[in-house]
Motif scaffolding. Sequence first.
Motif, PDB file in Angstrom:
ATOM      1  N   LEU C  49       0.835  -1.190   0.000  1.00 44.56           N
ATOM      2  CA  LEU C  49       0.000   0.000   0.000  1.00 44.56           C
ATOM      3  C   LEU C  49       0.863   1.230   0.000  1.00 44.56           C
ATOM      4  CD1 LEU C  49      -2.722  -0.563   2.726  1.00 44.56           C
ATOM      5  CD2 LEU C  49      -2.988  -0.769   0.260  1.00 44.56           C
ATOM      6  N   ALA C  50       0.281   2.301  -0.475  1.00 45.44           N
ATOM      7  CA  ALA C  50       0.876   3.615  -0.280  1.00 45.44           C
ATOM      8  C   ALA C  50      -0.184   4.470   0.402  1.00 45.44           C
ATOM      9  CB  ALA C  50       1.282   4.221  -1.612  1.00 45.44           C
ATOM     10  N   VAL C  51       0.264   5.487   1.106  1.00 46.00           N
ATOM     11  CA  VAL C  51      -0.668   6.366   1.797  1.00 46.00           C
ATOM     12  C   VAL C  51      -0.383   7.794   1.351  1.00 46.00           C
ATOM     13  CG1 VAL C  51      -1.399   7.244   4.046  1.00 46.00           C
ATOM     14  CG2 VAL C  51      -0.795   4.833   3.792  1.00 46.00           C
ATOM     15  N   ALA C  52      -1.410   8.471   0.876  1.00 42.80           N
ATOM     16  CA  ALA C  52      -1.233   9.863   0.467  1.00 42.80           C
ATOM     17  C   ALA C  52      -1.791  10.756   1.558  1.00 42.80           C
ATOM     18  CB  ALA C  52      -1.934  10.118  -0.854  1.00 42.80           C
ATOM     19  N   ILE C  53      -0.988  11.693   2.036  1.00 43.07           N
ATOM     20  CA  ILE C  53      -1.434  12.650   3.052  1.00 43.07           C
ATOM     21  C   ILE C  53      -1.465  14.022   2.386  1.00 43.07           C
ATOM     22  CG2 ILE C  53      -0.975  13.674   5.311  1.00 43.07           C
ATOM     23  CD1 ILE C  53       0.658  11.166   5.975  1.00 43.07           C
ATOM     24  N   ASP C  54      -2.679  14.580   2.258  1.00 46.00           N
ATOM     25  CA  ASP C  54      -2.843  15.868   1.568  1.00 46.00           C
ATOM     26  C   ASP C  54      -2.107  15.870   0.230  1.00 46.00           C
ATOM     27  OD1 ASP C  54      -2.953  17.908   4.588  1.00 46.00           O
ATOM     28  OD2 ASP C  54      -4.553  17.006   3.380  1.00 46.00           O
ATOM     29  N   ALA C  61       6.395   4.294   5.210  1.00 49.93           N
ATOM     30  CA  ALA C  61       6.712   5.420   6.099  1.00 49.93           C
ATOM     31  C   ALA C  61       5.809   5.327   7.310  1.00 49.93           C
ATOM     32  CB  ALA C  61       6.533   6.743   5.361  1.00 49.93           C
ATOM     33  N   TRP C  62       5.982   4.249   8.075  1.00 53.00           N
ATOM     34  CA  TRP C  62       5.123   3.977   9.224  1.00 53.00           C
ATOM     35  C   TRP C  62       5.024   5.153  10.185  1.00 53.00           C
ATOM     36  CZ3 TRP C  62       6.820  -1.517  11.256  1.00 53.00           C
ATOM     37  CH2 TRP C  62       6.195  -2.495  10.487  1.00 53.00           C
ATOM     38  N   LEU C  63       6.144   5.866  10.330  1.00 55.32           N
ATOM     39  CA  LEU C  63       6.188   6.868  11.377  1.00 55.32           C
ATOM     40  C   LEU C  63       5.842   8.269  10.879  1.00 55.32           C
ATOM     41  CD1 LEU C  63       9.447   5.546  13.068  1.00 55.32           C
ATOM     42  CD2 LEU C  63       7.065   4.909  13.500  1.00 55.32           C
ATOM     43  N   GLU C  64       5.427   8.375   9.622  1.00 57.64           N
ATOM     44  CA  GLU C  64       5.089   9.690   9.079  1.00 57.64           C
ATOM     45  C   GLU C  64       3.884  10.246   9.828  1.00 57.64           C
ATOM     46  OE1 GLU C  64       6.798  11.344   6.986  1.00 57.64           O
ATOM     47  OE2 GLU C  64       5.451  13.065   6.766  1.00 57.64           O
ATOM     48  N   PRO C  65       4.021  11.434  10.404  1.00 64.54           N
ATOM     49  CA  PRO C  65       2.898  11.992  11.166  1.00 64.54           C
ATOM     50  C   PRO C  65       1.719  12.364  10.271  1.00 64.54           C
ATOM     51  CG  PRO C  65       4.911  13.287  11.477  1.00 64.54           C
ATOM     52  CD  PRO C  65       5.193  12.301  10.412  1.00 64.54           C
ATOM     53  N   ILE C  66       0.536  12.227  10.818  1.00 61.54           N
ATOM     54  CA  ILE C  66      -0.678  12.629  10.102  1.00 61.54           C
ATOM     55  C   ILE C  66      -1.230  13.857  10.805  1.00 61.54           C
ATOM     56  CG2 ILE C  66      -2.997  11.942   9.421  1.00 61.54           C
ATOM     57  CD1 ILE C  66      -2.036   9.098   9.286  1.00 61.54           C
ATOM     58  N   PRO C  67      -1.082  15.026  10.208  1.00 66.53           N
ATOM     59  CA  PRO C  67      -1.576  16.244  10.871  1.00 66.53           C
ATOM     60  C   PRO C  67      -3.092  16.205  11.009  1.00 66.53           C
ATOM     61  CG  PRO C  67      -0.182  16.755   8.976  1.00 66.53           C
ATOM     62  CD  PRO C  67      -0.477  15.294   8.909  1.00 66.53           C
ATOM     63  N   PRO C  68      -3.619  16.794  12.071  1.00 63.70           N
ATOM     64  CA  PRO C  68      -5.088  16.818  12.216  1.00 63.70           C
ATOM     65  C   PRO C  68      -5.708  17.595  11.057  1.00 63.70           C
ATOM     66  CG  PRO C  68      -3.985  17.942  14.067  1.00 63.70           C
ATOM     67  CD  PRO C  68      -2.916  17.443  13.163  1.00 63.70           C
ATOM     68  N   GLY C  69      -6.863  17.122  10.603  1.00 66.95           N
ATOM     69  CA  GLY C  69      -7.545  17.804   9.503  1.00 66.95           C
ATOM     70  C   GLY C  69      -7.011  17.440   8.132  1.00 66.95           C
ATOM     71  N   SER C  70      -6.070  16.535   8.051  1.00 60.38           N
ATOM     72  CA  SER C  70      -5.529  16.203   6.728  1.00 60.38           C
ATOM     73  C   SER C  70      -6.413  15.186   6.022  1.00 60.38           C
ATOM     74  CB  SER C  70      -4.097  15.695   6.823  1.00 60.38           C
ATOM     75  OG  SER C  70      -3.988  14.681   7.779  1.00 60.38           O
ATOM     76  N   GLU C  71      -6.269  15.135   4.702  1.00 63.09           N
ATOM     77  CA  GLU C  71      -7.013  14.186   3.884  1.00 63.09           C
ATOM     78  C   GLU C  71      -6.072  13.047   3.528  1.00 63.09           C
ATOM     79  OE1 GLU C  71      -9.838  15.644   0.799  1.00 63.09           O
ATOM     80  OE2 GLU C  71      -8.629  14.380  -0.513  1.00 63.09           O
ATOM     81  N   VAL C  72      -6.457  11.832   3.891  1.00 57.09           N
ATOM     82  CA  VAL C  72      -5.574  10.674   3.717  1.00 57.09           C
ATOM     83  C   VAL C  72      -6.209   9.696   2.732  1.00 57.09           C
ATOM     84  CG1 VAL C  72      -4.531   8.695   4.888  1.00 57.09           C
ATOM     85  CG2 VAL C  72      -4.668  10.911   6.047  1.00 57.09           C
ATOM     86  N   HIS C  73      -5.447   9.285   1.722  1.00 55.85           N
ATOM     87  CA  HIS C  73      -5.925   8.286   0.779  1.00 55.85           C
ATOM     88  C   HIS C  73      -5.072   7.040   0.898  1.00 55.85           C
ATOM     89  CE1 HIS C  73      -8.653  10.733  -1.827  1.00 55.85           C
ATOM     90  NE2 HIS C  73      -8.026  11.684  -1.178  1.00 55.85           N
ATOM     91  N   ILE C  74      -5.738   5.874   0.897  1.00 55.62           N
ATOM     92  CA  ILE C  74      -5.013   4.604   0.898  1.00 55.62           C
ATOM     93  C   ILE C  74      -5.067   4.074  -0.526  1.00 55.62           C
ATOM     94  CG2 ILE C  74      -4.768   2.366   2.008  1.00 55.62           C
ATOM     95  CD1 ILE C  74      -5.046   4.231   4.215  1.00 55.62           C
TER      96      ILE C  74
END
Lengths: 768, 158, 81
Positions: C49-54, C61-74
Amino acid sequence: MATVLKTDTPAPQSPHALKWVGTRPIRPDGVDKVTGRAKFGADLILSGMLVGKVLRSPHPHARIRSIDTSKAEALPGVKAVVTHDDFHDLPSEFVPAGEMLVNYRDMVRNVMAREKALYEGHPVAAVAATSAQIARQALKLIEVDYEPLPHVIDVVEAMRDDAPVLHDDLFTAGVEPPPTKPSNVAKRVEFAIGDTEAGFAEADLVVERTFDTKPVHQGYIEPHACVASVSEDGQAELWCSTQGQFLVRSHCAKLLGMDISAIRVTASEIGGGFGGKTVVYLEPLAMALARKSHHPVKMVMSRDEVFQASGPTSGANVWVKIGATRHGRITAAEAVLKYQAGAFQGGPIQPGCMAAFAPYDLANVKVVGFDVVSNRPKVAAYRAPGAPISEFAVECVIDELAKELEIDPIEFRLENAAKEGTRAAYGPKFGPIGLIDTLRKIKESEHYRTPLGPNQGRGIASGFWFNIGGETSASINVNEDGTVTLMAGTPDIGGSRASSCLMAAEALGIDYDKVRPIIADTSSLGYTFLTGGSRATFSNGLAVNEAAQQVIKEMCARAARFWEIPADAVTWEDGMAKPAGANAGDFEPLSFAELAKMAGKTGGPIGGHAHLNAQGAGPSFGTHLVDLEVDQETGRVTILRYTVAQDAGKAVHPAYVEGQYQGGAVQGIGWALNEEYIYGPDGRLQNPGFLDYRMPVASDVPMIDTVIVEVANPRHPFGVRGVGETPIVPPMAAIANAMEQATGIRFTELPMSPPKVLKALEAANGAG
Amino acid sequence: MAKIHVTTTVNGDAVEFLCDPEQTLLDVLRDELELTGSKEGCASGDCGACSVMLDGRLVCACLVLGAEAEGRGVETIEGMATGDELHPLQRKFLEHAALQCGVCTPGFLIAAKALLEKNPDPSETEVRYWLAGNLCRCTGYDKIVRAVLDAATEMRGS
Amino acid sequence: MAHVVLTRNLAQFTGGESELELDAANIRQLLGQLAARYPRLEPHLAEGLAVAIDGEIFQDAWLEPIPPGSEVHIIPRIAGG
């Protein structure tokens, strides 16, 4: 320490002051390559080396009842024979090997058949002997009892209910509820946003078409080759032509049951890969033979083995339906993609689905894909895997829509083009991208305005690849004379040593000639993912920049101690350490070379070592323009003129960026006009050689003009985007669109080879 | 069958070797003489990566038997430079970035040298047709053709 | 909270839910929460999988932070050739 690089890592200089990045110096490995000194996979000679050869299945599908190697083993000069008995079976699990997802149960069977031979050319046994002649004789003495089975190759035929089934434990994934009967459909995938039914209802014009493509091979001129040596304590050395020595190490360790640290893999120079050398074929066999024979073993594929037994890309069947308003706005788009995976599952169906409509800003999209096994070699990656096929089909339909709506094809694309903030069909929004710039460059080009003659046509198409980053290590070691050794981990297929040295020189503030690169083996550098995915210049840039910043920081620290001032009172400028301001002290700047010279006395050797997982790769969009002429008597197509416009973000070494554009375009020309795997009814490949697998030669193509667009990637210190894969995506559709203009015929089958073109022309003229 | 003893000249040096009757000149160059600059891409004369000169004639070494080198002169990529000085074609290939992976480069250089010896002022079309026997998969031929034309200009002294 | 979007593919294992809100500090936590909420989804989260953050795509990138309010796509993992 692994880090994910952020944009706050300083770029070495402002973009306006670049001294090295963007220039065109001679590549550091160039002289070796023009004198024959550079060593490729088959060029290594070790004393006591044996020759290894592979026995391959003549049947496209057969159960293997027994293998008797006794006569071969008894032949004088034969030192070892291996079959599947020499490889432990591995359980089915998708494991990350580095960052790829591989199924080792499939891999152990692909390198050496177990229960079944699944394609003509599938390895069944291998021997190592004191000469090639003896090895060939030994192969003839191996007795294999095959039970031939019915075979299937074509993707549509392989999906039929009554098709011969390759794996009786393969049940289609992605279907709820899961099927109870095994089939050749390994997976169904779906990507959708919005409501395509509603979208089509709003369209004034809907065009739907079905396309068929054939498998094509990456066509690298250098066959697979390796030399393996295993010592009595189980330590192994492997020399091989590969895009990823660290992946080879992982795969061989798994397949041979060895610790990863026990294998040292050195990447030779590589004579082309294009994705086809990201997997292992000979390497595990050579290692098994070396281990068994206690001699080094060299194995090299012949050209027909390369075609028969390494992995071309998918042949496919693609259905596309697009609806648009009369003003040229796309309201809905759908596609169904059926891709061959080869003998084992895992073809590029997902990226094919995701890339299909990527150049467009669409509210309603639905793409369904099927990963289908059949009796041909397992698919290996080929430059933007999956995207050339799906984007070919889509770009052809886009062209038909534009033509019927009487809108210029570039205007049509501009009207619907994806830009920064557009939601991609597969979900996330794009950052800054250069598609529109490439369309405009083509529109403004002199090529586009040149008039055409009879039987001539002009076509355009756009394309894209996501590009990746991945695990990357780089080391910069400063030598006592101020020169620098740069260790990178990505094999240099197309000039990446040059781009890495340019970026290092820029970051450090020293001359390009003072930076000497090597491509490290797996024991000498931290893990580095393969050369591929258009990642080498992008990822190496991040790693090299970080390593360089470490060197600079240490150099400043040494200067500070030398001057007895605080570390933060020293600044680095133009390759020199300087006091940060007048009140820091009145010291003469210390040059890189001076600091290097006193390193031993000021704390020891100076170096920078970066280990990171590069993220933030930006996609590269391109638009191609082609003029061609069709010979009405022979069906032969002559490419008259070709222009590539593509976004590189920042071209570190422009000549090698141009080279990627040109090389990818010509591979696409081959894919469009001549290349195909031709199987007989017996399931055997009829054209496993360069004569009949017809790739473009110099007389087939004109100069390929290039336009480098630079929309900087904000996530990279120099703004770099990978460029290597996108160039192969647009050519087939651009050519098909030009063919339509030249002949009035919409070709939906690739390749558009002379016999097919002639047949279509005759049918059209006969009907008219 | 006994090996054949061959006496020949390679890149100006007198050379002797033993070979099997079925070994090609390419096999001999690479495996017996350890001159690995000439490459095997196909072993059927279709790719030109093994291009060498045999008595001044451009041939595919994979289509010549090792034994046929008896008493003749062979020129390979290893003999193209003169001491420290690269041949103009070698220099121009580097300047024009006319190589990417480099495996086809030795064959192209030998073939291009043969062309310019025969025709010092070829047109672009003549260059393309002469080099049609050399396959390149990386470059698309553009920079190769430019390099050859530029080398021809320099060698003519123009 | 992050707004998480799944492809239609993955949504068939969540009973059709393709958009949801999750509170996760990083990618690893996000995938863990998805697996816990939808057990049938779990095996498909282990695969590539890949994860798109905004809009920015992250792989491994297990440890990549997810900022609050961000849009995440799997989305599926990307490779290349």
